[in-house]
Design an enzyme around this catalytic site. Structure first.
Site, PDB file in Angstrom:
ATOM      1  N   CYS A 131       0.827  -1.206   0.000  1.00 24.38           N
ATOM      2  CA  CYS A 131       0.000   0.000   0.000  1.00 24.38           C
ATOM      3  C   CYS A 131       0.862   1.257   0.000  1.00 24.38           C
ATOM      4  O   CYS A 131       1.326   1.702   1.058  1.00 24.38           O
ATOM      5  CB  CYS A 131      -0.921  -0.015   1.217  1.00 24.38           C
ATOM      6  SG  CYS A 131      -1.922   1.462   1.350  1.00 24.38           S
ATOM      7  N   CYS A 134      -0.440   4.091   2.090  1.00 25.28           N
ATOM      8  CA  CYS A 134      -0.252   3.942   3.540  1.00 25.28           C
ATOM      9  C   CYS A 134       1.197   4.215   3.937  1.00 25.28           C
ATOM     10  O   CYS A 134       1.463   4.853   4.948  1.00 25.28           O
ATOM     11  CB  CYS A 134      -0.584   2.521   3.998  1.00 25.28           C
ATOM     12  SG  CYS A 134      -2.084   1.838   3.322  1.00 25.28           S
ATOM     13  N   ASP A 135       2.144   3.712   3.150  1.00 27.33           N
ATOM     14  CA  ASP A 135       3.534   3.655   3.600  1.00 27.33           C
ATOM     15  C   ASP A 135       4.520   4.512   2.798  1.00 27.33           C
ATOM     16  O   ASP A 135       5.680   4.636   3.191  1.00 27.33           O
ATOM     17  CB  ASP A 135       4.017   2.195   3.582  1.00 27.33           C
ATOM     18  CG  ASP A 135       3.157   1.313   4.471  1.00 27.33           C
ATOM     19  OD1 ASP A 135       2.750   1.789   5.547  1.00 27.33           O
ATOM     20  OD2 ASP A 135       2.873   0.167   4.099  1.00 27.33           O
TER      21      ASP A 135
END
Ligand code: NAP
Length: 306
Positions: A131, A134-135
């Site tokens: 992701c 997300c990261d």
């Protein structure tokens, strides 16, 4: 005893909940481990009708949930770990808690596919991710790598150019599966470097608990080389979340639910919606449409039995 339980809270599950709630069926939605589904892992959604300026994925799915709640849908955190569909009412378990329902909508979606390398698994959360939204932020000012050749890979790579110094896209073939518009957009970005005909064979260094290098092998002549990078983002597709239904619902060779027309499965009263069945379109809007179909079919079945 519930009239209808919806497993999954992505586009498909939320839309099923909106329709079932408006039909006064008081649906219960079991959100699942990845509440909100795949849209929560994306940024701009530009192709969902009704949003000419686009909308953020998490925002869209949250609005759907609020819409369902407005009409009386209840949301429950947790994951259905066991299901007994051998007779009606169907039985479901969230851990030790048992639930009973007259009809069931399976909208449990699909989860990210991994390469399956030991070194990759050891480094998930330490530089290996599925992701970018997300990261990606953690790798500001660093070189990163994306694996895959579909729209997800293009989307992740483009997103990562906002943070990274360089984004290498590693793809196992020369030709890309991604749509032309996404591929053109990625090709126009000079931060993206293309490594085609290559497969990842190992991620280093699990002992250091961080990604330092990716070992690549040519899919043409099997030559291997090192590709220094600080993060590895996998964008190689998804696996349907159907394991708990194996042996009860008919699944195809890849684990997707087999449709018996409309939203019907092989078990009357159990309906499918979204990516758990759809291996072809896999769009937010098609998942929403499928959720609508599942709820309408459940409603009609309940009505015919009254
Ligand atoms: P996908 O289209 O199935 O592409 C998966 C990619 O990963 C393919 O290029 C595939 O290679 C590669 N791959 C699969 N297994 C691999 C492995 N073990 N090792 C190395 N590479 C592997 O999946 P997706 O990109 O997640 O897209 C899924 C659906 O969502 C599509 O319908 C897509 O259009 C849609 N989507 C749309 C948008 C958008 O419109 N904004 C964004 C994201 C996704 P091969 O090509 O060689 O098979």
């Amino acid at each position: 005893m519930h009239n209808i339980i919806v497993i999954g809270s992505g586009c498909a599950g939320n839309t099923a909940a909106i329709y079932a709630a408006r039909a006064s069926l008081e649906p219960l939605v079991v959100e699942g481990l990845e509440a909100g589904g795949q849209l929560t892992l994306t940024t701009d959604v530009e192709n969902f009708p009704g949003f000419p300026e686009g909308i953020m994925g998490p925002d869209l799915v949250e609005r759907m949930k609020q819409q369902a709640q407005r009409f009386g849908a209840t949301y429950k955190q947790g994951e259905v770990t066991r299901a007994d569909l051998s007779s009606r009412p169907f039985k479901l378990w969230i851990g030790d808690q048992e639930l009973e329902t007259k009809t069931l909508v399976v909208a449990s979606g699909a989860s990210a596919r991994w390469l399956g390398l030991d070194s990759e698994q050891a480094l998930i959360g330490h530089g290996v991710s599925s992701c970018a939204t997300c990261d990606g932020f953690f790798f500001r000012g660093q070189p990163v790598t994306v694996v895959g050749g579909g729209d997800s890979a293009m989307e992740e790579a483009l997103f990562l150019t906002k943070f990274a110094t360089e984004v290498a896209v590693v793809h196992r073939r020369e030709a890309f599966r991604a749509s032309k518009i996404m591929l053109d957009r990625a090709r126009a970005n000079d931060k993206i470097r293309w490594i085609t005909n290559a497969a990842v064979t190992a991620v280093e260094d699990p002992d250091a608990r961080s990604v330092k290098n990716v070992r690549l092998r040519s899919t043409v002549d099997s030559k291997e080389w090192d590709h220094p990078t600080n993060a590895l983002f996998l964008a190689i597709g998804h696996i349907p979340n159907t394991e708990i239904f194996r042996g009860q619902l008919d699944l195809d060779d890849q684990g997707y639910i087999v449709s018996y027309g409309g939203a019907r499965t092989n078990i009357p009263g159990v309906f499918h919606a979204g990516d758990v069945q759809d291996r072809v379109y896999r769009q937010a809007i098609t998942a929403a449409g499928a959720g609508c179909m599942a709820a309408i079919e459940a409603e009609r079945l309940l009505e015919s039995e009254e």
